[in-house]
Design a protein around this motif. Structure first.
Motif, PDB file in Angstrom:
ATOM      1  N   LYS A 286       0.820  -1.208   0.000  1.00  0.00           N
ATOM      2  CA  LYS A 286       0.000   0.000   0.000  1.00  0.00           C
ATOM      3  C   LYS A 286       0.854   1.257   0.000  1.00  0.00           C
ATOM      4  CE  LYS A 286      -4.053  -2.016   2.184  1.00  0.00           C
ATOM      5  NZ  LYS A 286      -4.797  -2.215   3.437  1.00  0.00           N
ATOM      6  N   GLU A 287       2.078   1.118   0.490  1.00  0.00           N
ATOM      7  CA  GLU A 287       2.986   2.261   0.553  1.00  0.00           C
ATOM      8  C   GLU A 287       3.667   2.531  -0.788  1.00  0.00           C
ATOM      9  OE1 GLU A 287       5.689   1.403   3.712  1.00  0.00           O
ATOM     10  OE2 GLU A 287       4.102   1.176   5.204  1.00  0.00           O
ATOM     11  N   ILE A 288       3.579   1.553  -1.702  1.00  0.00           N
ATOM     12  CA  ILE A 288       4.204   1.726  -3.017  1.00  0.00           C
ATOM     13  C   ILE A 288       3.285   2.550  -3.908  1.00  0.00           C
ATOM     14  CG2 ILE A 288       5.072   0.520  -5.057  1.00  0.00           C
ATOM     15  CD1 ILE A 288       5.562  -1.911  -3.234  1.00  0.00           C
ATOM     16  N   ALA A 289       3.843   3.490  -4.621  1.00  0.00           N
ATOM     17  CA  ALA A 289       3.045   4.346  -5.506  1.00  0.00           C
ATOM     18  C   ALA A 289       2.300   3.512  -6.535  1.00  0.00           C
ATOM     19  CB  ALA A 289       3.953   5.355  -6.214  1.00  0.00           C
ATOM     20  N   GLU A 290       1.064   3.919  -6.836  1.00  0.00           N
ATOM     21  CA  GLU A 290       0.212   3.163  -7.754  1.00  0.00           C
ATOM     22  C   GLU A 290       0.871   2.979  -9.119  1.00  0.00           C
ATOM     23  OE1 GLU A 290      -2.548   2.111  -6.183  1.00  0.00           O
ATOM     24  OE2 GLU A 290      -2.924   0.830  -7.912  1.00  0.00           O
ATOM     25  N   ALA A 291       1.626   3.964  -9.542  1.00  0.00           N
ATOM     26  CA  ALA A 291       2.270   3.911 -10.866  1.00  0.00           C
ATOM     27  C   ALA A 291       3.319   2.821 -10.967  1.00  0.00           C
ATOM     28  CB  ALA A 291       2.917   5.257 -11.177  1.00  0.00           C
ATOM     29  N   ARG A 292       3.857   2.407  -9.830  1.00  0.00           N
ATOM     30  CA  ARG A 292       4.924   1.411  -9.848  1.00  0.00           C
ATOM     31  C   ARG A 292       4.395  -0.001  -9.671  1.00  0.00           C
ATOM     32  NH1 ARG A 292       9.352   2.653  -5.660  1.00  0.00           N
ATOM     33  NH2 ARG A 292      10.289   0.882  -6.720  1.00  0.00           N
ATOM     34  N   GLU A 349       4.871  -5.669 -17.690  1.00  0.00           N
ATOM     35  CA  GLU A 349       4.627  -4.453 -16.898  1.00  0.00           C
ATOM     36  C   GLU A 349       5.876  -4.071 -16.097  1.00  0.00           C
ATOM     37  OE1 GLU A 349       2.005  -2.388 -16.803  1.00  0.00           O
ATOM     38  OE2 GLU A 349       1.252  -3.554 -18.485  1.00  0.00           O
ATOM     39  N   LYS A 350       6.540  -5.076 -15.545  1.00  0.00           N
ATOM     40  CA  LYS A 350       7.753  -4.805 -14.762  1.00  0.00           C
ATOM     41  C   LYS A 350       8.890  -4.322 -15.656  1.00  0.00           C
ATOM     42  CE  LYS A 350       6.595  -7.913 -10.968  1.00  0.00           C
ATOM     43  NZ  LYS A 350       6.686  -9.280 -10.446  1.00  0.00           N
ATOM     44  N   LEU A 351       8.933  -4.829 -16.895  1.00  0.00           N
ATOM     45  CA  LEU A 351       9.953  -4.383 -17.854  1.00  0.00           C
ATOM     46  C   LEU A 351       9.801  -2.896 -18.168  1.00  0.00           C
ATOM     47  CD1 LEU A 351      10.331  -7.210 -20.523  1.00  0.00           C
ATOM     48  CD2 LEU A 351      12.146  -6.220 -19.140  1.00  0.00           C
ATOM     49  N   LYS A 352       8.564  -2.431 -18.221  1.00  0.00           N
ATOM     50  CA  LYS A 352       8.310  -1.007 -18.508  1.00  0.00           C
ATOM     51  C   LYS A 352       8.973  -0.114 -17.465  1.00  0.00           C
ATOM     52  CE  LYS A 352       3.879  -1.578 -20.882  1.00  0.00           C
ATOM     53  NZ  LYS A 352       2.426  -1.356 -20.768  1.00  0.00           N
ATOM     54  N   THR A 353       8.917  -0.551 -16.200  1.00  0.00           N
ATOM     55  CA  THR A 353       9.512   0.252 -15.137  1.00  0.00           C
ATOM     56  C   THR A 353      11.039   0.250 -15.232  1.00  0.00           C
ATOM     57  OG1 THR A 353       9.589  -1.599 -13.552  1.00  0.00           O
ATOM     58  CG2 THR A 353       7.578  -0.262 -13.599  1.00  0.00           C
TER      59      THR A 353
END
Length: 356
Positions: A286-292, A349-353
Motif C-alpha cells: 500500500k505504501e508503493i506508488a500506484e504507478a509502480r 509491466e515490470k519491464l516497462k519500469t
C-alpha cells in the motif's frame, strides 16, 4: 539501465573480495549472506560483460569500415557487424529480463484458501469445483496436495477449504489466482433454466518460515475443543480441534481435520504465519506508488478477477482481457495457458519500469 548495470558490476567486484576475506569466512552467517547476494547478481554481471564485449567489437568493426578496404573484405566486415548488432540486441533483452526483481516467495509451497461467497449453495458447489481444478493442476505439475481444513455444506461443495500445494515453484505459478472468481450457470435445482451468478474467493499465500514471521506466543490464544463433523472415532470424544487467535490482529485460525491435537495445532500455526505474512506484505504494498505497481500483481482477495461462463463455455480473466473457450478442460486443471499469459503480462509491466 546502463548506470544500474555499472553499479551491479562494482557491487559484484566488492562481493568477490568479501566472500574471499578470511575474517568474513569465519562469520558463517555474514559469509552466507554475501555468497547468496553474489550468486543472485552474477548472471546479470556476466551477461553485461558479454554485452560490453559485443559493443567494443561493434565499435572496432565500424572503425574498420572507415578504412580503405578491398570490396570482399569490406562485405565480410559488414556481415560481421550485422551479426554483432543482432547479438547485442538479444543480450539487451536478456539483461532486461534478468533485471526484473525476483519474488523471494516464487519457489515456495503455497497455502490456498477457497471460500464460498455470494450465491448460497451454488457458491459452495463452485468452491468445490475450484478446489478440484487446482488439485488437478497440481497433479499435472507433479505437485502434492495436502488438505489442511474443510467446512462442508449439505448439498456438496465447501463453505471453506484450506489446502497446501507442495512443489518447487508452486507460488510462482499460482500467486495470480488470488481474488474473486465468478461463475455463471444454471443450477441443477433451477427448473426455469435461469442463469445464476455466484462467487468464491481464493487466497494464495506462500508458506513462510519462522525467520520471516516471528510470532510472540504471548500474543496467541490457544483454545482446544471437541471436533465436529466427519472425523472418525475421535469426533466428540477428544479435544483434538484447535483454534488460534492472534490477539493484536484478530486473525483466527481453526483446525479440526486431524485426529491429533498436535497435528491440528501445527497446521493452524502454518496458516496463521502465512496470513500474518500476507498482512505484512499487503501493508508494505500500500505504501508503493500506484504507478509502480504491476497491473496483474498477485491479486487482492476482494478484486473480481475471473468469470466462468457455462452457457458459452468460456473463461475470461478480467485483468488481462483474455478469454478461452475450453471450460471443461480448464476446470479439469488445464489452466497453463492462462497462467503463462498472466506471468508474461506481469513481466511486461515490470519491464516497462526498468526501461523508464
Amino acid at each position: 539501465m546502463l548506470e544500474k548495470l555499472d553499479f551491479l558490476e562494482e557491487k559484484y567486484k566488492d562481493l568477490n573480495g568479501k566472500i574471499s576475506d578470511p575474517d568474513i569466512i569465519n562469520n558463517i552467517n555474514e559469509w552466507q549472506k554475501y555468497v547468496k547476494e553474489h550468486a543472485e547478481i552474477e548472471p546479470i554481471v556476466m551477461k553485461y560483460r558479454e554485452y560490453k564485449e559485443a559493443t567494443e567489437q561493434i565499435e572496432e568493426s565500424k572503425e574498420m569500415l572507415n578504412e580503405k578496404l578491398e570490396d570482399d573484405f569490406k562485405e565480410m566486415v559488414k556481415e560481421e557487424l550485422n551479426e554483432l548488432q543482432k547479438h547485442q540486441e538479444e543480450l539487451q533483452e536478456e539483461i532486461k529480463f534478468l533485471l526484473i526483481p525476483k519474488d523471494p516467495n516464487d519457489e515456495k509451497n503455497v497455502i490456498v484458501e477457497i471460500r464460498a461467497g455470494a450465491g448460497g449453495d451454488e457458491a459452495g458447489i463452485f468452491a468445490g469445483d475450484l478446489f478440484r481444478m487446482y488439485s488437478r493442476y497440481a497433479e499435472r505439475q507433479g505437485f502434492k496436495v495436502d488438505i489442511m481444513s474443510t467446512s462442508s455444506q449439505g448439498v456438496g461443495g465447501f463453505k471453506e477449504i484450506v489446502f497446501m500445494i507442495k512443489g518447487k515453484g508452486a507460488y510462482s505459478r499460482l500467486k495470480y489466482e488470488s481474488g474473486v472468481h465468478r461463475v455463471q450457470r444454471v443450477p441443477e435445482t433451477e427448473s426455469g433454466g435461469r442463469i445464476h451468478t455466484s462467487t468464491s474467493t481464493v487466497a494464495v499465500l506462500p508458506e513462510v518460515d519462522d525467520v520471516e514471521v516471528e510470532i510472540n506466543m504471548n500474543d496467541v490464544r490457544v483454545d482446544v475443543y471437541r471436533s465436529s463433523g466427519n472425523g472418525g472415532q475421535s469426533v466428540n470424544t477428544t479435544d483434538s480441534a484447535v483454534r488460534l487467535t492472534h490477539v493484536p490482529t484478530g486473525i483466527v485460525v481453526a483446525m479440526q481435520d486431524e485426529k491429533s491435537q498436535l497435528k491440528n495445532k501445527d497446521k493452524a500455526f502454518k496458516v496463521l504465519k502465512a496470513r500474518l505474512y500476507e498482512k505484512q506484505v499487503s501493508e508494505q504494498n500500500k505504501e508503493i506508488a500506484e504507478a509502480r505497481k504491476s497491473q496483474v500483481g498477485t491479486g487482492d482477495r476482494s478484486e473480481r478477477i475471473r468469470t466462468y461462463n457455462y452457457p458459452q463455455g468460456r473463461i475470461t480473466d478480467h485483468r488481462i482481457n483474455m478469454t478461452v473457450y475450453k471450460l471443461d478442460n480448464f476446470l479439469d486443471g488445464d489452466i497453463e495457458e492462462m497462467v503463462d499469459a498472466l506471468i508474461t503480462t506481469d513481466q511486461a509491466e515490470k519491464l516497462k519500469t526498468i526501461e523508464k
